[in-house]
Design an enzyme around this catalytic site. Sequence first.
Site, PDB file in Angstrom:
ATOM      1  N   ARG A   1      11.779   9.605  -6.157  1.00 12.76           N
ATOM      2  CA  ARG A   1      12.900   8.829  -6.444  1.00 12.76           C
ATOM      3  C   ARG A   1      14.438   8.877  -5.834  1.00 12.76           C
ATOM      4  O   ARG A   1      15.250   8.382  -6.082  1.00 12.76           O
ATOM      5  CB  ARG A   1      13.194   8.838  -8.124  1.00 12.76           C
TER       6      ARG A   1
ATOM      7  N   ASN B   1       8.865   3.904  -1.416  1.00  9.26           N
ATOM      8  CA  ASN B   1       9.496   2.768  -2.297  1.00  9.26           C
ATOM      9  C   ASN B   1      10.917   3.413  -2.961  1.00  9.26           C
ATOM     10  O   ASN B   1      11.100   3.257  -4.118  1.00  9.26           O
ATOM     11  CB  ASN B   1       8.738   2.141  -3.201  1.00  9.26           C
TER      12      ASN B   1
ATOM     13  N   ASP C   1      -0.199   9.572  -8.471  1.00  9.86           N
ATOM     14  CA  ASP C   1       0.904   8.318  -8.221  1.00  9.86           C
ATOM     15  C   ASP C   1       1.978   8.404  -9.437  1.00  9.86           C
ATOM     16  O   ASP C   1       2.346   7.692 -10.115  1.00  9.86           O
ATOM     17  CB  ASP C   1       0.159   7.031  -8.871  1.00  9.86           C
TER      18      ASP C   1
HETATM   19  N1  LIG Z   1       2.257   2.564  -9.566  1.00  3.68           N
HETATM   20  C1  LIG Z   1       3.223   2.056 -10.265  1.00  3.68           C
HETATM   21  O1  LIG Z   1       2.977   1.427 -11.390  1.00  3.68           O
HETATM   22  N2  LIG Z   1       4.496   2.298  -9.894  1.00  3.68           N
HETATM   23  C2  LIG Z   1       5.198   3.037  -8.650  1.00  3.68           C
HETATM   24  C3  LIG Z   1       4.566   2.355  -7.315  1.00  3.68           C
HETATM   25  C4  LIG Z   1       3.324   2.381  -7.096  1.00  3.68           C
HETATM   26  O2  LIG Z   1       2.743   3.092  -6.698  1.00  3.68           O
HETATM   27  O3  LIG Z   1       2.750   0.989  -7.017  1.00  3.68           O
HETATM   28  C5  LIG Z   1       6.478   3.433  -8.677  1.00  3.68           C
HETATM   29  O4  LIG Z   1       6.940   3.875  -7.726  1.00  3.68           O
HETATM   30  O5  LIG Z   1       7.061   3.326  -9.739  1.00  3.68           O
HETATM   31 ZN   LIG Z   2       1.000   1.846  -5.491  1.00  7.48          ZN
HETATM   32 ZN   LIG Z   3       2.553   4.889  -5.882  1.00  4.99          ZN
END
Ligand SMILES: NC(=O)N[C@@H](CC(=O)O)C(=O)O
Ligand SMILES: [Zn+2]
Ligand SMILES: [Zn+2]
Length: 435
Positions: free
Chosen positions: A56, A86, A299
């Site tokens: 983040r 992202n 993730d």
């Molecule tokens: N997995 C998610 O639901 N969120 C992830 C983005 C992602 O990996 O798609 C995020 O950055 O919040």
């Molecule tokens: Zn993803």
């Molecule tokens: Zn992700």
Amino acid sequence: MLVRNARLADGRVRDVRVEGERITAVGTDLDATGEVIEARERLLLPGAVDVHVHFREPGDPHKETWRTGSRSAAAGGVTTVVDQPNTDPPTTTGAAYDQKELCARDAHVEYGINGGVTAEWDPETLFDRPLFALGEVFLADSTGDMGIDGDLFEDAVHRAVDADVPVTVHAEDATLFDTAARDAAGDGVGTDADADAWSAYRTAEAEIAAVERAVEIGVSAGARLHVAHTSTPEAVDVVADAPETVTCEVTPHHCLLSRTDLDDLGTLGRMNPPLRSEPRRAALYDRVVDGRVDLIATDHAPHTRAEKETTLLSAPSGVPGVETMVPLLLAETRDGPLTVERVRDLTAAAPAATFGLERKGRIEAGMDADLALYDLDRPRSVTGDWLHSKCGWTPFEGFEGVFPEWTLVRGDRVYDGAMDTFGAAAGENVRSGPS
Ligand SMILES: NC(=O)N[C@@H](CC(=O)O)C(=O)O
Ligand SMILES: [Zn+2]
Ligand SMILES: [Zn+2]
């Protein structure tokens, strides 16, 4: 330093000598020079390599920072993390990469930085940087709204092949989402929300079709393609049937949680891809247990509890997980289907090998001394209060976990579980510097 009488994942009891940053010997009755740590036959694992986290920064330090995220990693036995693009700004240009690298100076663990693809990306400057991989490339919108179309994906894959960089892909096909199911979600908040509507909306078929298409594109381009967070057994089978240049990861939450948990989790359980039906979860986990899945990644996608506890349609997607991955999986070796060797392979050896990290993921002379010690007989109850992520909650509240007693990164004790303290933030970029 000598770690004496450690039980390795395969059951052997060995001494492990660490000199400086490296493991220099693994054997029996090694001479004790320097500090001696008595492992007393507790479990020594190679530090885990989590190729999918969202820390983040830059952009949203209220959700997580490199400091809090990497502490959470170290406290969960994860010694290498790979951050996704992202963020704000998105990591789609050389300058944005450099900005993220500055944030990563706070990392307590080793790290890689991925580059992202949007219509505005700048491949020239981006590929000029030591990318860990290109990705996750979003084929549908998720947090950050970086979804792109198939033509741009194909172009990006070819550029990655030319740059000799692997591609990781978030594969969902938004044209196959069930928007009526989403629109039917009411305006209940938190656990009063109809959280199951998210699973009905982002269908299994949308993932399976997108994985099929991404694999076709990757294979015909000759790419190293890695499919992020496959959540359906069908998608895993597509990857397993593809050439070896195509791999996939599965998250702990898609193994251990299903749609049946959404009544309790409410909007905390909204993530992409979403939780699946109980039969699909079980079939996915079977593929983790038997080795059809290449590796596990978390993730780790922290959002604050306040951000999550709203209506289903306004809550952000994602759950934290970097600190609980190894602990939950080790608990699964106590009374569940996994073996300790499988956990070691899925969390350390396989991700390191898949992404070419030659000095990570194994306990052998010559490897980096990234290590964590666990007492399998002392599981704890997982609780969000106690974890080190800034987000302060976990979808695994009340689960059993075996947490590390300590974690070493290149020979330095970055985490001491007894004291709950951290060492210096000396993590390095695994793609830069001398190899
Ligand atoms: N997995 C998610 O639901 N969120 C992830 C983005 C992602 O990996 O798609 C995020 O950055 O919040
Ligand atoms: Zn993803
Ligand atoms: Zn992700």
